[in-house]
Design a protein around this motif. Structure first.
Motif, short mmCIF file in Angstrom:
data_model
loop_
_atom_site.label_atom_id
_atom_site.label_comp_id
_atom_site.label_asym_id
_atom_site.label_seq_id
_atom_site.Cartn_x
_atom_site.Cartn_y
_atom_site.Cartn_z
N TYR A 41 25.76 23.93 12.71
CA TYR A 41 25.33 22.54 12.82
C TYR A 41 25.32 21.98 11.41
N SER A 42 26.03 20.90 11.17
CA SER A 42 26.14 20.42 9.79
C SER A 42 26.15 18.91 9.68
N ASP A 44 27.72 15.58 8.13
CA ASP A 44 29.12 15.29 7.92
C ASP A 44 29.45 15.14 6.44
N TYR A 55 35.35 22.55 4.46
CA TYR A 55 35.05 23.33 5.66
C TYR A 55 36.33 23.82 6.34
N TYR A 72 31.85 24.41 15.46
CA TYR A 72 31.31 23.43 14.52
C TYR A 72 30.83 22.16 15.22
N GLU A 74 28.83 18.45 14.16
CA GLU A 74 28.36 17.66 13.02
C GLU A 74 27.71 16.37 13.46
N THR A 98 22.40 20.87 5.92
CA THR A 98 21.92 19.48 5.89
C THR A 98 21.46 19.14 4.48
#
Length: 360
Positions: A41-42, A44, A55, A72, A74, A98
């Motif tokens: 979970y990231s 953007d 990435y 992935y 985002e 994050t």
């Protein structure tokens, strides 16, 4: 250097529908823990619009070397943490990436478990948690963008943005939702010498502001096209975007004479992408392997070469063309360090005060 970024409705960039059903079905299942998959979970900014981001390269290399597939998802910094909170009793992610202050928020909510990735000993103490619950994987700085075609030169002060030429041509992402939007508040508090003066200014700026935006990443294309003249962002994301957006320029507002330090100088602060291992994630061991890989010397050299960012490791001295251009961009910019403990503690209050001041 502390660091973090953005919000939009959560987008599962890889295997969205399959991810939701598969992870829900396997949460806590022993067979799932052996699966050759890791879920990230990231915020953007690190994944390229055309598959050419940091990435993209790191995940491709990681999958090739380990056989572990990266799933992935985002969105905005705040949204990623909120999603992880909702799933706390049945975690779906293995790694959370994050921006500050949201990484501290995630830590405070018990979403992160202790793990010091290989190479994290080379990360500055200010860029990682003292108890090893998170560490920066890409360093970055807050900034603004402007349209170089429509504006002969970048603005230099906050006050210039109050000019009528910016009416409905200026936008910043939503504080409390987007990491870079929250950064607008942090920088304004610093540059105006306190919360009250900053909110008084942002109230005036609202006349020109287009309105809320959940995603910072969506603002740069609007600036490049001339739909906006100015927007907020961050150096890594905007520098990477500028490769395909020729009208995009990066600038930093100067602090006012009331600022406690850096008065009269362009200022910024570090806003790193910080990563942590999710507590009781479905594939914890694979999460550890991915965090280790992100901090390898190879991956960290690619931060500037491919991602347009700054290596989180102090022992990596990048000399590629992007690194040189980024160093020149930052020359003469005063870097201050926010009080992250205060921001983490009072973020909700600060956001509510901003809403009240701006009528948002």
């Amino acid at each position: 250097m502390p660091r973090n970024k953005h919000l939009r409705p959560v987008t599962a960039v890889v295997g969205a529908l399959a991810l939701a059903s598969t992870l829900t079905a396997c949460g806590g299942d022993s067979a799932a823990s052996d699966a050759k998959v890791v879920t990230v979970y990231s915020a953007d900014g690190l994944k390229g619009e055309n598959g050419d981001g940091w990435y993209d390269q790191v995940f491709k290399d990681f999958e090739k070397e380990t056989g572990i597939e990266v799933k992935y998802v985002e969105g905005g910094s705040g949204e990623m943490v909120q999603r992880a909170v909702r799933e706390k009793t049945n975690p779906q992610a293995d790694v959370l990436v994050t921006l500050p202050p949201f990484i501290q928020q995630a830590d405070g909510k018990g979403l992160l478990q202790k793990y010091a990735p290989e190479g994290s000993d080379q990360v500055d103490g200010a860029d990682k948690a003292a108890d090893a619950t998170w560490t920066s994987v890409v360093n970055n700085y807050f900034g603004f963008v402007y349209n170089k075609k429509e504006l002969s030169q970048a603005p230099t002060t906050w006050e210039e943005l109050l000019d009528g030429r910016y009416e409905n041509k200026l936008q910043y992402s939503t504080p409390g939702v987007a990491g870079d939007g929250t950064a607008v508040l942090i920088k304004a508090f610093h540059d105006f010498g306190g919360k009250d003066a900053a909110l008084e200014y942002l109230k005036k700026l609202q006349t020109n502001n287009v309105g809320p935006s959940a995603s910072t990443g969506k603002l740069a294309p609007k600036v490049d096209k001339g739909e906006l003249l100015v927007a907020n962002g961050d150096v890594q994301m905007n520098y990477a975007q500028s490769k395909d957006m020729p009208n995009l320029g990066i600038w930093f507002p100067r602090a006012t004479g009331k600022a406690t330090d850096g008065a009269g100088k362009p200022t910024t602060f570090a806003l790193p992408y910080a990563a942590g291992l999710v507590t009781k994630g479905p594939h914890t061991e694979n999460g550890r392997k991915l965090l280790d890989y992100m901090l390898t010397a190879k991956a960290q050299r690619q931060v500037s070469e491919i991602g347009g960012g700054f290596s989180a490791r102090e022992d990596i001295k990048a000399t590629d063309a992007n690194a040189i251009a980024l160093s020149k961009l930052m020359d003469g910019v005063e870097v201050f360090e926010p009080d992250w403990a205060d921001i983490d503690k009072n973020l909700t209050t600060y956001v509510e005060d901003w809403k009240s001041a701006t009528g948002s």
